[in-house]
Scaffold this motif. Structure first.
Motif, PDB file in Angstrom:
ATOM      1  N   ALA A   1      14.715  -3.458   3.125  1.00 47.56           N
ATOM      2  CA  ALA A   1      15.058  -2.034   3.140  1.00 47.56           C
ATOM      3  C   ALA A   1      15.369  -1.532   1.733  1.00 47.56           C
ATOM      4  O   ALA A   1      14.957  -0.433   1.351  1.00 47.56           O
ATOM      5  N   ARG A   2      16.082  -2.337   0.951  1.00 48.12           N
ATOM      6  CA  ARG A   2      16.398  -1.926  -0.434  1.00 48.12           C
ATOM      7  C   ARG A   2      15.121  -1.734  -1.248  1.00 48.12           C
ATOM      8  O   ARG A   2      14.999  -0.775  -2.025  1.00 48.12           O
ATOM      9  N   GLU A   3      14.171  -2.656  -1.073  1.00 46.18           N
ATOM     10  CA  GLU A   3      12.892  -2.527  -1.789  1.00 46.18           C
ATOM     11  C   GLU A   3      12.161  -1.253  -1.353  1.00 46.18           C
ATOM     12  O   GLU A   3      11.612  -0.518  -2.182  1.00 46.18           O
ATOM     13  N   ALA A   4      12.162  -0.990  -0.048  1.00 48.15           N
ATOM     14  CA  ALA A   4      11.479   0.197   0.463  1.00 48.15           C
ATOM     15  C   ALA A   4      12.155   1.485   0.007  1.00 48.15           C
ATOM     16  O   ALA A   4      11.495   2.461  -0.351  1.00 48.15           O
ATOM     17  N   ALA A   5      13.489   1.476   0.009  1.00 42.98           N
ATOM     18  CA  ALA A   5      14.236   2.666  -0.395  1.00 42.98           C
ATOM     19  C   ALA A   5      14.032   2.996  -1.875  1.00 42.98           C
ATOM     20  O   ALA A   5      14.203   4.157  -2.278  1.00 42.98           O
ATOM     21  N   ALA A   6      13.668   1.997  -2.657  1.00 45.59           N
ATOM     22  CA  ALA A   6      13.501   2.195  -4.098  1.00 45.59           C
ATOM     23  C   ALA A   6      12.084   2.643  -4.467  1.00 45.59           C
ATOM     24  O   ALA A   6      11.810   2.905  -5.653  1.00 45.59           O
ATOM     25  N   LEU A   7      11.186   2.740  -3.492  1.00 48.22           N
ATOM     26  CA  LEU A   7       9.812   3.147  -3.797  1.00 48.22           C
ATOM     27  C   LEU A   7       9.812   4.577  -4.353  1.00 48.22           C
ATOM     28  O   LEU A   7      10.461   5.470  -3.800  1.00 48.22           O
ATOM     29  N   PRO A   8       9.084   4.823  -5.438  1.00 48.79           N
ATOM     30  CA  PRO A   8       9.030   6.179  -5.999  1.00 48.79           C
ATOM     31  C   PRO A   8       8.184   7.106  -5.135  1.00 48.79           C
ATOM     32  O   PRO A   8       7.280   6.662  -4.431  1.00 48.79           O
ATOM     33  N   ARG A   9       8.521   8.385  -5.187  1.00 45.67           N
ATOM     34  CA  ARG A   9       7.703   9.397  -4.493  1.00 45.67           C
ATOM     35  C   ARG A   9       7.833  10.718  -5.205  1.00 45.67           C
ATOM     36  O   ARG A   9       8.693  10.911  -6.033  1.00 45.67           O
TER      37      ARG A   9
ATOM     38  N   SER B   1       0.804  -1.222   0.000  1.00 53.34           N
ATOM     39  CA  SER B   1       0.000   0.000   0.000  1.00 53.34           C
ATOM     40  C   SER B   1       0.839   1.275   0.000  1.00 53.34           C
ATOM     41  O   SER B   1       0.341   2.346  -0.365  1.00 53.34           O
ATOM     42  N   ALA B   2       2.105   1.182   0.378  1.00 54.30           N
ATOM     43  CA  ALA B   2       2.953   2.378   0.478  1.00 54.30           C
ATOM     44  C   ALA B   2       2.993   3.205  -0.805  1.00 54.30           C
ATOM     45  O   ALA B   2       2.932   4.439  -0.735  1.00 54.30           O
ATOM     46  N   PRO B   3       3.098   2.580  -2.001  1.00 48.69           N
ATOM     47  CA  PRO B   3       3.186   3.408  -3.210  1.00 48.69           C
ATOM     48  C   PRO B   3       1.990   4.335  -3.415  1.00 48.69           C
ATOM     49  O   PRO B   3       2.156   5.450  -3.929  1.00 48.69           O
ATOM     50  N   GLN B   4       0.787   3.891  -3.030  1.00 43.46           N
ATOM     51  CA  GLN B   4      -0.385   4.757  -3.198  1.00 43.46           C
ATOM     52  C   GLN B   4      -0.274   6.005  -2.317  1.00 43.46           C
ATOM     53  O   GLN B   4      -0.620   7.111  -2.740  1.00 43.46           O
ATOM     54  N   TRP B   5       0.199   5.823  -1.104  1.00 42.47           N
ATOM     55  CA  TRP B   5       0.387   6.972  -0.216  1.00 42.47           C
ATOM     56  C   TRP B   5       1.481   7.898  -0.754  1.00 42.47           C
ATOM     57  O   TRP B   5       1.321   9.128  -0.794  1.00 42.47           O
ATOM     58  N   LEU B   6       2.597   7.315  -1.160  1.00 44.74           N
ATOM     59  CA  LEU B   6       3.749   8.119  -1.590  1.00 44.74           C
ATOM     60  C   LEU B   6       3.490   8.874  -2.889  1.00 44.74           C
ATOM     61  O   LEU B   6       4.210   9.830  -3.204  1.00 44.74           O
ATOM     62  N   ALA B   7       2.476   8.468  -3.626  1.00 40.72           N
ATOM     63  CA  ALA B   7       2.149   9.149  -4.887  1.00 40.72           C
ATOM     64  C   ALA B   7       1.534  10.527  -4.650  1.00 40.72           C
ATOM     65  O   ALA B   7       1.485  11.349  -5.578  1.00 40.72           O
ATOM     66  N   GLU B   8       1.071  10.789  -3.434  1.00 35.54           N
ATOM     67  CA  GLU B   8       0.423  12.066  -3.139  1.00 35.54           C
ATOM     68  C   GLU B   8       1.468  13.139  -2.806  1.00 35.54           C
ATOM     69  O   GLU B   8       2.406  12.874  -2.067  1.00 35.54           O
ATOM     70  N   PRO B   9       1.297  14.348  -3.343  1.00 38.66           N
ATOM     71  CA  PRO B   9       2.310  15.393  -3.132  1.00 38.66           C
ATOM     72  C   PRO B   9       2.448  15.837  -1.683  1.00 38.66           C
ATOM     73  O   PRO B   9       3.502  16.327  -1.283  1.00 38.66           O
TER      74      PRO B   9
END
Length: 206
Positions: A198-206, A165-173
């Motif tokens: 941690a590597r997967e989490a650090a690579a999440l776009p925002r 679910s993190a990517p949906q949150w991080l997509a918001e400005p």
């Protein structure tokens, strides 16, 4: 040691690991694995008797920016800072804690769940907040509704957020990062697994 603003802490990585550590001897391997994986901001919650000692240990890890979470009052704020915490996270916002954190000059991320919470924070001169507990407070639709009229506020949603679910949150400005416990699974410390997560989490776009 470089002094960071609260915004600077939130910009270190897309995810701030929320850590509940029972054993002091687990502190160094967890911190090293997270930093090596690209997550330098570490929130050690004051939920265990070992927490302050864990902060002291993790603060020794090169590249780690260790903060204290679940800080409830000025006394805990002082104890966390004495242990080496470089930022403070709380589940809610009270005037005594808010004033003490501002006076101390330490980056402070208070928990908010309502417009009134956020407005009180803004009145105190704060602009960055934890949205907590994120999922049970209405999830992303609720935060979108709150962020619309309170446009200067920026958030780190925490509580029930997952790798999925993190990517949906991080997509918001208005979301600068998220807090999550999934990067350190419960049970015996598996440093290789923590580093991979941690590597997967650090690579999440925002």
């Amino acid at each position: 040691m470089m002094t960071l603003s609260v915004e600077g802490v939130m910009e270190l990585a897309p995810v701030i690991p929320v850590l509940v550590v029972d054993r002091v001897e687990d502190a160094l391997p967890i911190a090293r694995a997270l930093v090596k994986g690209g997550l330098p901001a570490l929130e050690v919650t004051l939920r265990t008797p070992a927490a302050l000692d864990v902060i002291r240990e993790m603060a020794q890890v090169e590249g780690a920016v260790v903060g204290a979470g679940t800080v409830l009052n000025p006394a805990q704020l002082d104890a966390a800072m004495a242990a080496g915490a470089r930022f403070i996270v709380s589940p809610g916002l009270t005037e005594p804690l808010g004033k003490a954190a501002i006076a101390a000059g330490i980056p402070f991320l208070p928990g908010t769940a309502t417009a009134g919470d956020i407005m009180r924070g803004l009145d105190m001169g704060l602009s960055h907040f934890k949205f907590f507990p994120a999922e049970t407070s209405g999830g992303l639709p609720a935060l979108k509704a709150l962020a619309a009229p309170l446009q200067e506020a920026r958030f780190c949603p925490t509580g029930g957020i997952t790798a999925e679910s993190a990517p949906q949150w991080l997509a918001e400005p208005f979301v600068k990062c998220v807090g999550g416990s999934w990067v350190v699974p419960k049970g015996p410390v598996d440093a290789a697994r923590i580093e991979a997560l941690a590597r997967e989490a650090a690579a999440l776009p925002r």
